[in-house]
Design an enzyme around this catalytic site. Sequence first.
Site, PDB file in Angstrom:
ATOM      1  N   GLY A 120       0.839  -1.194   0.000  1.00 59.50           N
ATOM      2  CA  GLY A 120       0.000   0.000   0.000  1.00 59.50           C
ATOM      3  C   GLY A 120       0.873   1.243   0.000  1.00 59.50           C
ATOM      4  CD  GLN A 170       3.405   5.924   2.476  1.00 60.26           C
ATOM      5  OE1 GLN A 170       2.387   5.388   2.040  1.00 60.26           O
ATOM      6  NE2 GLN A 170       4.394   5.252   3.043  1.00 60.26           N
ATOM      7  CB  CYS A 222       5.217   2.266   7.336  1.00 63.83           C
ATOM      8  SG  CYS A 222       4.788   3.769   6.439  1.00 63.83           S
ATOM      9  CG  LEU A 223       6.641   0.965   1.405  1.00 66.86           C
ATOM     10  CD1 LEU A 223       6.033   1.226   0.029  1.00 66.86           C
ATOM     11  CD2 LEU A 223       7.722  -0.105   1.335  1.00 66.86           C
ATOM     12  CG  HIS A 237      -0.597   1.510   7.390  1.00 66.39           C
ATOM     13  ND1 HIS A 237       0.324   1.150   8.346  1.00 66.39           N
ATOM     14  CD2 HIS A 237       0.103   2.181   6.440  1.00 66.39           C
ATOM     15  CE1 HIS A 237       1.526   1.596   7.987  1.00 66.39           C
ATOM     16  NE2 HIS A 237       1.411   2.223   6.826  1.00 66.39           N
ATOM     17  CD  GLU A 238      -0.879   2.773   2.776  1.00 67.36           C
ATOM     18  OE1 GLU A 238      -0.486   3.945   2.610  1.00 67.36           O
ATOM     19  OE2 GLU A 238      -0.099   1.836   3.013  1.00 67.36           O
ATOM     20  CG  HIS A 253       0.551   7.113   5.302  1.00 66.55           C
ATOM     21  ND1 HIS A 253       1.722   7.599   5.838  1.00 66.55           N
ATOM     22  CD2 HIS A 253       0.720   5.773   5.211  1.00 66.55           C
ATOM     23  CE1 HIS A 253       2.562   6.605   6.055  1.00 66.55           C
ATOM     24  NE2 HIS A 253       1.968   5.474   5.693  1.00 66.55           N
TER      25      HIS A 253
END
Length: 173
Positions: free
Chosen positions: A50, A55, A98-99, A140-141, A144
Amino acid sequence: MAIRRILTIDNAADLATLKKISTPVEAVTDEVRALMDDMLETMYDAPGIGLAAVQIGEPVRIIVMDLAREEEEPAPRYFINPELFDPSEELFVYEEGCLSVPEYFDAVERPARIKVRYLNYQGEKVEEEAEGLFAVCIQHEMDHLEGVLFIDHLSRLRRDRAMAKAKKVARVA
């Protein structure tokens, strides 16, 4: 399509951008679809499941996701101006990563099921229920898009540990 740089928490300017609340997309245009294509390519390259537009430095309300397993055909999904509603009282704990928080994973508790309303790649309205990994990932996304990182759900000690790990990973890279 282009692979974009993913912002990480070890960089002060990146962190400031990651903490921004994303703005709604006015219309689903070819430019928006090109951004989503770049996001998807960036996510696959990372690799991740995701990615929120913020991001990659674009604080707009867009998420891309692909929950297909490695042996399965890719199943990309696009969420424009997503909204979450009707969360279950039942909670689910999942070890998230997380990236933007490289190489750090920790358990986060979230509603086990939630409904999501959004526009898809074509700009069509969609409403569906999410559960399991889909529920975890969409929440989660969505965080962000609100300027929240998964480590913000952790204790101060664990957040500090995540920051230290991200800085160490950045030095090695």
